[in-house]
Design an enzyme around this catalytic site. Sequence first.
Site, PDB file in Angstrom:
ATOM      1  N   ASP A   1      97.801 101.948   5.101  1.00 11.27           N
ATOM      2  CA  ASP A   1      96.929 103.113   4.924  1.00 11.27           C
ATOM      3  C   ASP A   1      96.093 102.901   3.668  1.00 11.27           C
ATOM      4  OD1 ASP A   1      99.019 103.472   3.102  1.00 11.27           O
ATOM      5  OD2 ASP A   1      99.202 105.624   3.444  1.00 11.27           O
TER       6      ASP A   1
ATOM      7  N   TYR B   1      94.300 102.927  -0.074  1.00  6.28           N
ATOM      8  CA  TYR B   1      94.784 103.085  -1.446  1.00  6.28           C
ATOM      9  C   TYR B   1      94.805 104.580  -1.788  1.00  6.28           C
ATOM     10  CZ  TYR B   1      93.803  98.071  -2.099  1.00  6.28           C
ATOM     11  OH  TYR B   1      93.779  96.703  -2.001  1.00  6.28           O
TER      12      TYR B   1
ATOM     13  N   PHE C   1      92.445  97.037   2.221  1.00  6.34           N
ATOM     14  CA  PHE C   1      92.577  96.197   1.021  1.00  6.34           C
ATOM     15  C   PHE C   1      91.328  96.151   0.150  1.00  6.34           C
ATOM     16  CE2 PHE C   1      95.756  94.549   4.036  1.00  6.34           C
ATOM     17  CZ  PHE C   1      96.905  94.728   3.278  1.00  6.34           C
TER      18      PHE C   1
ATOM     19  N   HIS D   1     104.138  91.980   3.380  1.00  2.67           N
ATOM     20  CA  HIS D   1     102.963  92.587   2.752  1.00  2.67           C
ATOM     21  C   HIS D   1     102.646  91.890   1.427  1.00  2.67           C
ATOM     22  CE1 HIS D   1     100.434  95.809   1.058  1.00  2.67           C
ATOM     23  NE2 HIS D   1     100.279  96.215   2.307  1.00  2.67           N
TER      24      HIS D   1
END
Length: 227
Positions: free
Chosen positions: A65, A67, A78, A186
């Site tokens: 999801d 930031y 990202f 991740h």
Amino acid sequence: MKTIIHNDWQTVLEPIFASPEYAQLHQFLKQEYQTQTIYPEMHHIFQAFEWTAFADTKVVILGQDPYHGPNQAVGASFAVAPGIPLPPSLQNIYKELQDDLGCTPVAHGYLKAWAQQGVLLLNAVLTVRDGRAYSHQNHGWEQLTDAAIAALSNRGGVVFILWGAAARAKARVIDTSKNAIIQSPHPSPLSAYRGFFGSKPFSKTNAALRAMGESPIDWQLPSTLKG
């Protein structure tokens, strides 16, 4: 019906936009944006789709999801807005990119140059409350992003980069006979050392694209930003 995305994604996702579930999501978001601090800014929710049309998509980088810090989210997984310090996950992505392909890390986190080459920067959930990661989970976004991924999968010829548990859960809607999946933990500081570093996702993606008869991505980001 109102145009939500200004390219061919609008047609692809039209059944979702017309569904009762999306109407519920819309009402939830309306209330959230009126009463809470929500990221990204409302008009950037669908930025990833705006940057990379359905017909142009050949790679998907899937995140969890947006930031959840001020001024960071731009509606693309990202990526952060120009002038914003690099979040730790993105710093780790740049480190792996340098180790994998020798690309020089840049000082900004605006990944539009990737999007313009056919890299869809998609999150599983497209909005988030300030300071509360994954707070908009299970409100309807998963159905929309499932539909987007399934449509690309059915079309075929796409490399799906799945980082982390939320992204890897989407593998169930991807046809691996027509597409490639590259997955790892991740890139966050919590898990990057558990298998993200050294996973070589960028060179593997380009090898998969070549195998499918597609041109590789130039992963070297420009040191200065244009538009």
